[in-house]
Scaffold this active site. Structure first.
Site, PDB file in Angstrom:
ATOM      1  N   ASP A  34      10.524  12.469 -21.652  1.00 46.47           N
ATOM      2  CA  ASP A  34       9.282  12.905 -20.999  1.00 46.47           C
ATOM      3  C   ASP A  34       8.551  13.921 -21.861  1.00 46.47           C
ATOM      4  OD1 ASP A  34      10.025  11.314 -18.980  1.00 46.47           O
ATOM      5  OD2 ASP A  34      10.299  12.904 -17.477  1.00 46.47           O
ATOM      6  N   ASP A  38       4.854  13.653 -23.379  1.00 46.75           N
ATOM      7  CA  ASP A  38       3.819  14.636 -23.060  1.00 46.75           C
ATOM      8  C   ASP A  38       3.154  15.182 -24.322  1.00 46.75           C
ATOM      9  OD1 ASP A  38       4.279  14.268 -20.442  1.00 46.75           O
ATOM     10  OD2 ASP A  38       5.496  16.069 -20.154  1.00 46.75           O
ATOM     11  N   SER A  83      -6.086 -18.686  -0.057  1.00 47.10           N
ATOM     12  CA  SER A  83      -4.809 -18.316   0.544  1.00 47.10           C
ATOM     13  C   SER A  83      -3.874 -19.523   0.432  1.00 47.10           C
ATOM     14  CB  SER A  83      -4.995 -17.868   1.975  1.00 47.10           C
ATOM     15  OG  SER A  83      -5.596 -18.895   2.691  1.00 47.10           O
ATOM     16  N   GLU A 114       8.838 -19.116  -6.459  1.00 48.44           N
ATOM     17  CA  GLU A 114       8.710 -17.690  -6.789  1.00 48.44           C
ATOM     18  C   GLU A 114       8.828 -16.862  -5.525  1.00 48.44           C
ATOM     19  OE1 GLU A 114       4.776 -17.214  -8.305  1.00 48.44           O
ATOM     20  OE2 GLU A 114       5.189 -18.406 -10.105  1.00 48.44           O
ATOM     21  N   LYS A 116       7.536 -14.539  -2.695  1.00 46.64           N
ATOM     22  CA  LYS A 116       6.224 -14.227  -2.157  1.00 46.64           C
ATOM     23  C   LYS A 116       6.202 -12.718  -1.940  1.00 46.64           C
ATOM     24  CE  LYS A 116       2.973 -15.704   1.388  1.00 46.64           C
ATOM     25  NZ  LYS A 116       2.476 -14.382   1.664  1.00 46.64           N
ATOM     26  N   ASP A 118       5.139  -9.236  -0.803  1.00 43.94           N
ATOM     27  CA  ASP A 118       4.397  -8.783   0.373  1.00 43.94           C
ATOM     28  C   ASP A 118       3.588  -7.540   0.022  1.00 43.94           C
ATOM     29  OD1 ASP A 118       3.496  -8.814   2.916  1.00 43.94           O
ATOM     30  OD2 ASP A 118       5.289  -7.941   3.814  1.00 43.94           O
ATOM     31  N   TYR A 228       1.108 -13.251 -10.957  1.00 50.40           N
ATOM     32  CA  TYR A 228       1.707 -14.586 -10.907  1.00 50.40           C
ATOM     33  C   TYR A 228       0.694 -15.696 -11.101  1.00 50.40           C
ATOM     34  CZ  TYR A 228      -0.005 -13.455  -6.272  1.00 50.40           C
ATOM     35  OH  TYR A 228      -0.789 -13.016  -5.248  1.00 50.40           O
ATOM     36  N   LYS A 317       7.851 -19.179   4.646  1.00 47.26           N
ATOM     37  CA  LYS A 317       8.066 -17.803   5.117  1.00 47.26           C
ATOM     38  C   LYS A 317       9.425 -17.675   5.779  1.00 47.26           C
ATOM     39  CE  LYS A 317       4.092 -15.827   6.516  1.00 47.26           C
ATOM     40  NZ  LYS A 317       3.412 -14.561   6.330  1.00 47.26           N
ATOM     41  N   CYS A 411      10.569  19.753  28.071  1.00 51.23           N
ATOM     42  CA  CYS A 411      11.281  19.567  26.816  1.00 51.23           C
ATOM     43  C   CYS A 411      12.786  19.557  27.071  1.00 51.23           C
ATOM     44  CB  CYS A 411      10.910  20.683  25.844  1.00 51.23           C
ATOM     45  SG  CYS A 411      11.946  20.689  24.381  1.00 51.23           S
ATOM     46  N   CYS A 414      14.591  22.786  25.565  1.00 50.01           N
ATOM     47  CA  CYS A 414      14.439  24.171  26.031  1.00 50.01           C
ATOM     48  C   CYS A 414      13.897  24.293  27.450  1.00 50.01           C
ATOM     49  CB  CYS A 414      13.540  24.944  25.065  1.00 50.01           C
ATOM     50  SG  CYS A 414      11.832  24.377  25.090  1.00 50.01           S
ATOM     51  N   CYS A 433       6.201  19.756  23.169  1.00 48.06           N
ATOM     52  CA  CYS A 433       6.749  21.001  23.697  1.00 48.06           C
ATOM     53  C   CYS A 433       5.954  22.148  23.075  1.00 48.06           C
ATOM     54  CB  CYS A 433       8.228  21.115  23.339  1.00 48.06           C
ATOM     55  SG  CYS A 433       8.879  22.772  23.606  1.00 48.06           S
ATOM     56  N   CYS A 438      11.394  26.975  20.883  1.00 50.22           N
ATOM     57  CA  CYS A 438      12.278  25.850  21.215  1.00 50.22           C
ATOM     58  C   CYS A 438      13.291  25.679  20.080  1.00 50.22           C
ATOM     59  CB  CYS A 438      11.444  24.589  21.384  1.00 50.22           C
ATOM     60  SG  CYS A 438      12.425  23.096  21.526  1.00 50.22           S
TER      61      CYS A 438
END
Ligand code: IVH
Length: 680
Positions: A34, A38, A83, A114, A116, A118, A228, A317, A411, A414, A433, A438
């Site tokens: 790193d 830098d 689509s 392949e 899919k 998401d 893809y 799917k 609550c 308490c 609450c 609490c």
């Protein structure tokens, strides 16, 4: 340095940085430390500051994100983004293959399978090898221009690596932007620590991130890319097959799916789909299916498409996994902010790759809407990274012993009466609450203070915090700074060594950056990002405490809800007393990141005259003028020998010509941004 040497060195540095980025972000095989990275980066920035003409849009310096947009422009896709037809049934995959064979009688067919991914579909246009425009799918014909946001993705090449191939005049790569699961979990943990709603799943968080108008915020989100497919291609031959296409994209420097299968028959396709299902949970992204594609691009061409989807591909799917189990009880969790969250305690059940014994029920309304009763048989669903959810109740399995859940109005920790509050998003309502003392809130506040992302006090986790509170040693975070060694060492399972380590961490936290302290205070809606903005905007905590909501709301990234919450927090006498105890405990209240807005201007524009011409890609004329003036520059309307720079955008006319004749340096927006540094 003479400009020719600067140019040569700049090209070397840019090339080297690109190679390291590719190794790190695409191949996941870092080639440099790193610190060394830098140093190279710093050298590149210094060269660009000295020679702004070296700044090109594909320079590695252009990823950081510029000033916020007011709205996204739109982009018309040269090739529509379609689509896919999709199915959950193996029989339909077989039918799909038969359909394709019917359209290509007698031809032999090969297939690729392949993952899919998401994520969020994007198209990336490269002109002469340089990233030019990136857009969302939108309605398939026109999408949002999110170029500035996409530029911040480190796995997106700003320039194609050509190798032995020639650089295409135009290349549109198509793929998916996603949030890697590890990054998603961390982001959500941070949001929850800040009392903010977590994102529902990685896809939503990727989509939400790309919709941000401020590219700086996008740059902070861990987004990644996988490609893809192709849109328009000019100047090079199109690949013959999907395999060749993916190889080509890989050589250009793009990340492509980590596994791609080849199949020759429906049986083989289904076997690949099963194999993918077995390994997909080890991928960096959620997959909701498999995409089956005809391998040959020439055959695809002959088959064509329907109005909505290509005839040569189909998505299979995977059904979100569901399981039935018994709801044993509903418990209430009290968070740091006092929110009462109902939790379903379940008979443990294996679903979506893990054993689930608890699921969030969100709020009272959710329980009522789904008519969830204790003792019910409920259907649990878990897909990918989605938090397990109770989808519905099997009411037909009720026996009459199920009991309606009465949401507590006090609550459970308490006994203080809770109050009902609308959520910021306007959906559901939260019981909260209101008791500052609490025990659940006390513990939550202490854990949050010690959290890695806040004051970073090692050892200050749930177990120790509970012990400290139960033993009556600590009531608020200022008490941590008065703890004695023997008090901590006397706690069960503690010992002197652990006590010393913890107390050393506490001692060191006195000197943390102010933003960590602000974040650590746990002000509702103030996450780490907002805390950083506040620490940049105020010289110390006392000035922040005095700021009014309207003043706060003027800050970049601070909306009215946040502003009101900050004002209210510092307005509370108990909180003011806490601040005063923290001061006595010796905590640093000064901000080391404060950027004075009206300090004597510094930077490249002091005493400089700049002329604006044409339309800039993201800055309006007013924004550019204000920015230049804040940095001490003057904006003038006509070009003369005394003009220092011309900032030129699209359709710049005679002013640009005049600047060229007079030899006045010309900046485009990217060059201007680099010269100007971070927006102030
Ligand atoms: S190919 C003509 N391949 O899924 C469209 N799409 O539900 C060709 N997706 O629109 C798309 N992973 O956004 C293709 N390996 C993959 C994919 C993929 C995810 C998305 C894509 C598509 C959507 C359809």
């Amino acid at each position: 340095m003479p400009i020719v040497d600067a140019q040569r060195r700049h090209a070397e540095l840019a090339e080297e940085l690109r190679r390291h980025d590719h190794a790190y972000y695409v191949l996941a095989a870092p080639t440099i430390s790193d610190a060394a990275y830098d140093r190279l980066y710093r050298e590149l920035l210094d060269l660009e500051a000295a020679h702004p003409s070296l700044i090109t849009p594909d320079s590695p310096s252009q990823r950081v994100g510029g000033t916020p947009l007011t709205a996204f422009g739109s982009v018309r896709h040269s090739v529509p983004m379609m689509s896919l037809d999709n199915t959950y049934s193996p029989e339909e995959v077989t039918a799909f293959v038969a359909r394709v064979q019917k359209g290509l009688p007698g031809e032999s067919l090969a297939w690729t399978v392949e993952p899919k991914v998401d994520g969020v579909a994007v198209t990336l246009r490269y002109e002469n090898g340089v990233f030019a425009t990136g857009a969302t799918r939108g309605d398939g014909t026109t999408g949002d221009d999110i170029t500035v946001n996409l530029r911040t993705l480190r796995s997106l090449p700003l320039r194609l690596t050509a190798g032995s191939q020639s650089v295409p005049a135009v290349l549109e790569a198509r793929g998916e932007v996603f949030m890697p699961l590890a990054g998603f979990r961390k982001l959500n943990a941070d949001r929850e620590a800040a009392g903010e709603e977590p994102f529902v799943n990685p896809r939503n968080s990727a989509a939400g991130s790309l919709k941000q108008l401020d590219p700086k915020l996008v740059a902070e989100r861990p987004l990644a890319l996988v490609v893809y497919g192709l849109g328009a291609v000019e100047g090079v031959p199109t690949p013959a097959t999907q395999h060749e296409l993916l190889d080509r994209l890989k050589q250009y420097g793009f990340p492509t799916p980590e596994r791609v299968w080849t199949a020759q028959s429906p049986e083989e396709i289904l076997a690949c789909i099963t194999e993918l299902d077995a390994i997909r949970r080890s991928f960096a992204y959620d997959t909701d299916g498999a995409v089956v594609k005809l391998d040959s691009l020439a055959q695809r061409e002959r088959l064509g498409a329907t109005a909505k989807a290509p005839r040569w591909a189909m998505a299979f799917k995977y059904a979100a996994e569901q399981a039935a189990t018994r709801l044993k009880a509903i418990t209430i969790q009290v968070g740091r902010t006092g929110a009462l969250t109902p939790v379903a305690e379940l008979e443990p059940v294996f679903v979506g790759g893990s054993t689930v014994s608890r699921a969030t029920l969100h709020n009272e309304e959710e329980i009522r809407r789904k008519d969830i009763r204790v003792g019910d048989t409920v259907i649990i669903e878990k897909a990918g990274e989605v938090i397990p959810a109770v989808v519905r109740v099997e009411t037909e399995r009720r026996t009459g012993v199920e009991v309606e859940f009465i949401f507590p109005t006090i609550c459970p920790e308490c006994g203080t009466p809770a109050t009902r509050e609308k959520t910021a998003a306007g959906e559901g309502a939260v019981w909260r609450c209101g008791n500052l003392d609490c025990p659940a809130k006390i513990r939550g506040r202490l854990e949050h203070w010690c959290h890695r992302g806040a004051m970073d006090i090692e050892g200050g986790g749930e177990v120790l915090v509970r012990q400290l509170v139960t033993a009556g040693l600590v009531r608020d975070v200022s008490d941590l700074y008065r703890l004695k060694r023997e008090e901590v060492a006397a706690l069960e399972r503690m010992g002197e060594k652990s006590a010393d380590n913890f107390l050393e961490g506490v001692r060191q936290s006195r000197d943390r950056d102010l933003w960590r302290l602000i974040f650590g205070l746990g002000i509702l809606h103030v996450g780490a990002g907002v805390a950083k903005v506040l620490a940049r905007s105020f010289p110390n905590l006392d000035e922040l405490a005095r700021a009014t909501a309207p003043e706060l709301a003027q800050l970049h990234d601070v909306g009215e809800v946040i502003a009101a919450s900050v004002e209210a927090w510092f307005g509370d006498p108990q909180n003011r007393a806490l601040v005063s105890r923290l001061r006595t405990a010796g905590l640093r209240f000064e901000s080391s990141t404060f950027l004075p807005a009206n300090a004597a201007p510094q930077g490249p524009f002091v005493g400089k005259t700049i002329v604006l011409t044409g339309t800039l890609p993201t800055l309006s004329r007013e924004e550019a003028t204000a920015w230049i003036e804040r940095l001490g520059g003057k904006v003038s309307s006509s070009v003369s020998k005394k003009t220092h720079y011309v900032l030129a955008g699209d359709e710049a006319g005679s002013k640009l010509e005049k600047a060229q004749t007079l030899g006045v340096p010309i900046l485009d927006e990217a060059a201007f941004r680099t010269l100007a540094g971070p927006p102030v």
